[in-house]
Design an enzyme around this catalytic site. Structure first.
Site, short mmCIF file in Angstrom:
data_model
loop_
_atom_site.label_atom_id
_atom_site.label_comp_id
_atom_site.label_asym_id
_atom_site.label_seq_id
_atom_site.Cartn_x
_atom_site.Cartn_y
_atom_site.Cartn_z
N HIS A 39 32.93 -39.75 -23.78
CA HIS A 39 32.22 -38.58 -24.31
C HIS A 39 30.88 -38.94 -24.95
CE1 HIS A 39 36.45 -36.54 -24.84
NE2 HIS A 39 36.22 -37.01 -23.63
N ARG B 68 31.59 -30.36 -26.68
CA ARG B 68 32.53 -31.48 -26.50
C ARG B 68 31.88 -32.63 -25.75
NH1 ARG B 68 36.32 -33.16 -22.62
NH2 ARG B 68 38.16 -34.19 -23.49
N GLY C 123 35.77 -29.94 -20.33
CA GLY C 123 36.85 -29.54 -21.22
C GLY C 123 37.86 -30.65 -21.36
N GLU D 131 33.38 -25.94 -18.73
CA GLU D 131 32.55 -24.77 -19.01
C GLU D 131 31.16 -24.85 -18.37
OE1 GLU D 131 34.42 -23.71 -23.43
OE2 GLU D 131 32.33 -24.36 -23.27
N TYR E 61 29.44 -23.50 -29.83
CA TYR E 61 30.17 -23.38 -28.56
C TYR E 61 31.67 -23.59 -28.74
CZ TYR E 61 25.82 -22.45 -26.36
OH TYR E 61 24.65 -21.81 -26.03
#
Ligand SMILES: [Ca+2]
Length: 457
Positions: free
Chosen positions: A145, A208, A227, A233, A243
């Site tokens: 991430h 995220r 996600g 998304e 968000y």
């Protein structure tokens, strides 16, 4: 299974044609060829202001590719975190819109062996290499991430997506740069009109791991965002908006989400995908060369763990005001490979896709392919017709009709993974193909003048 090869010359021709694949999209035929086959995990593809194709690679190189020959030079090799397992490395890349007159190139990358850091730096192009690194922003990175897509905005500021670095607490924390979209001036300073004031880089929060960003019609900015187990998304970016992550996934549709969304003015996605399909690089396709793509957002898709389909490119159709998704169609899943990013040749409308192999996070093959509306191998095909296949679906034997130019030329059938299951020669205008024993599913039948899907029952 092979068809008999009656004319040796034509069989050689069939072999040479295997280097490319053709796809029929509406009235457009696309010819796909390998441009670079030894990339070290391509991440960002950029059509350069010098009319060369630039690519950042996760292992640390920036390569500058001749889009005609595929020859490339390495213009930078960074010492980055890369252990082959996680997601860090050299990621996002952005050129100044006036490149090369303005020689600046921005790169987002991760380094550090045990404690990963993420950096946004600006470099200068000296005609041979990227030099004079200046670090603008650094923040915590992680094995997962790290966001890192970059976008030049029409107000001459830069957006940078960041990931939550695996710590979900970061995204709702306005003191943390993780799990956000940041906005900065090109020199790394904070724009005075940023939504949380002149001391904060933060442009949006509650993100995220957005890993695709583009400007679409009417100056709208769109992102694609991973996600967790649900709700990948596609988002419209608005300054200052929340968000929702980790309190909201996808739409505000559970009672707790509805409470949170009301309190924090959460922006819902324009579209969401469950199970996750792993969204990545975005490009707004405006060229008339491919009318079927014109005006749509092209989205790279890696293919998720529970996703029944492999990586693919999704063309997203927007409403006239750009505020809604009205349709989507998937392409190129037949390769069975993860698609990381896309760049468009502004002259021809041809485009390039970065493939990241078959498995997370970057298994081989790592290939950059060109998709061209003209046939690079020079196979004459002035009229491109579909191959007619009956019945649909087929079982046992399929009747195939082709146009005259295909007779004597190559016949190639691939399965959904892109594997060749049969190759040979088109014997006549109408012929039968024995498909007894073939597993049920979708195949692609390819000749020199056209291609069609074959559904086997
Ligand atoms: Ca939800």
């Amino acid at each position: 299974m092979k068809l008999p090869c009656l004319l040796p010359l034509l069989c050689l021709f069939a072999l040479s044609a295997q280097a490319q694949d053709t796809f029929t999209i509406g009235n457009t035929t696309l010819y796909a060829t390998d441009l670079v086959t030894d990339s070290q995990i391509p991440w960002e593809l950029v059509w350069g202001g010098d009319d060369m194709l630039w690519c950042s690679e996760r292992k640390g190189r920036v390569i500058r590719i001749d889009p005609v020959t595929g020859d490339y030079t390495t213009v930078l090799d960074l010492n980055v975190t890369f252990n082959g397992q996680g997601e860090p490395g050299l990621l996002g890349m952005l050129q100044h819109p006036n490149f090369p007159e303005d020689p600046r190139v921005w790169l987002a990358y991760c380094d550090g062996q045990f404690s990963v850091s993420e950096h946004l730096s600006v470099f200068e192009w000296n005609g041979t290499e990227l030099v004079n690194e200046q670090e603008l922003i650094s923040l915590p990175g992680a094995q997962i991430h790290n966001g890192s897509r970059l976008l030049w905005m029409s107000d001459n500021t830069i957006l940078m997506t960041t990931g939550d670095a695996g710590d979900t607490g970061n995204s709702q924390d306005l003191e943390s740069l993780n799990g956000k979209i940041l906005r900065l001036n090109p020199d790394g300073s904070i724009p005075e009109d940023n939504p949380f004031g002149p001391d904060s880089y933060i442009y949006t929060w509650g993100n995220r791991n957005p890993q695709g960003i583009c400007e679409g019609p009417d100056g709208n900015i769109y992102t694609s965002e991973h996600g967790q187990n649900s709700d990948d998304e596609f988002n419209l970016v608005e300054a200052g908006r929340n968000y929702g992550w980790p309190d909201v996934q996808g739409a505000c549709n559970s009672p707790s989400e509805q409470n949170f969304c009301a309190e924090w003015n959460v922006m819902e996605p324009l579209e969401a995908w469950t199970p996750c399909i792993a969204l990545n690089g975005l490009e707004y396709y405006t060229h008339e060369a491919i009318p079927e793509f014109q005006g749509k957002i092209l989205m790279s898709v890696l293919g998720g763990f529970n996703d029944p389909f492999p990586g693919r490119l999704i063309a997203i159709e927007l409403s006239e005001d750009g505020m809604e998704v009205e349709g989507q169609e998937a392409f190129f899943a037949s390769y069975g490979q993860r698609i990381r990013d896309i760049a468009v040749n502004p002259y021809s409308g041809n485009f390039y896709l970065a493939f990241n192999g078959t498995q997370y996070p970057g298994a081989p093959p790592n290939i950059i392919k060109e998709f061209s509306t003209s046939d690079p191998a020079g196979i004459p095909s002035p009229v491109v017709e579909p191959v007619l296949l009956r019945p649909i679906p087929a079982q046992g034997v399929v009747d195939i009709s082709v146009t005259e130019g295909a007779v004597g030329g190559p016949l190639v059938v691939r399965d959904m993974t892109g594997r060749i299951v049969m190759e040979g020669q088109v014997p006549s205008l109408r012929f039968q193909l024995d498909i007894e024993g073939w597993s049920a599913g979708r195949y692609n039948v390819w000749t020199a003048t056209g291609a069609s899907a074959l559904l086997v029952h």
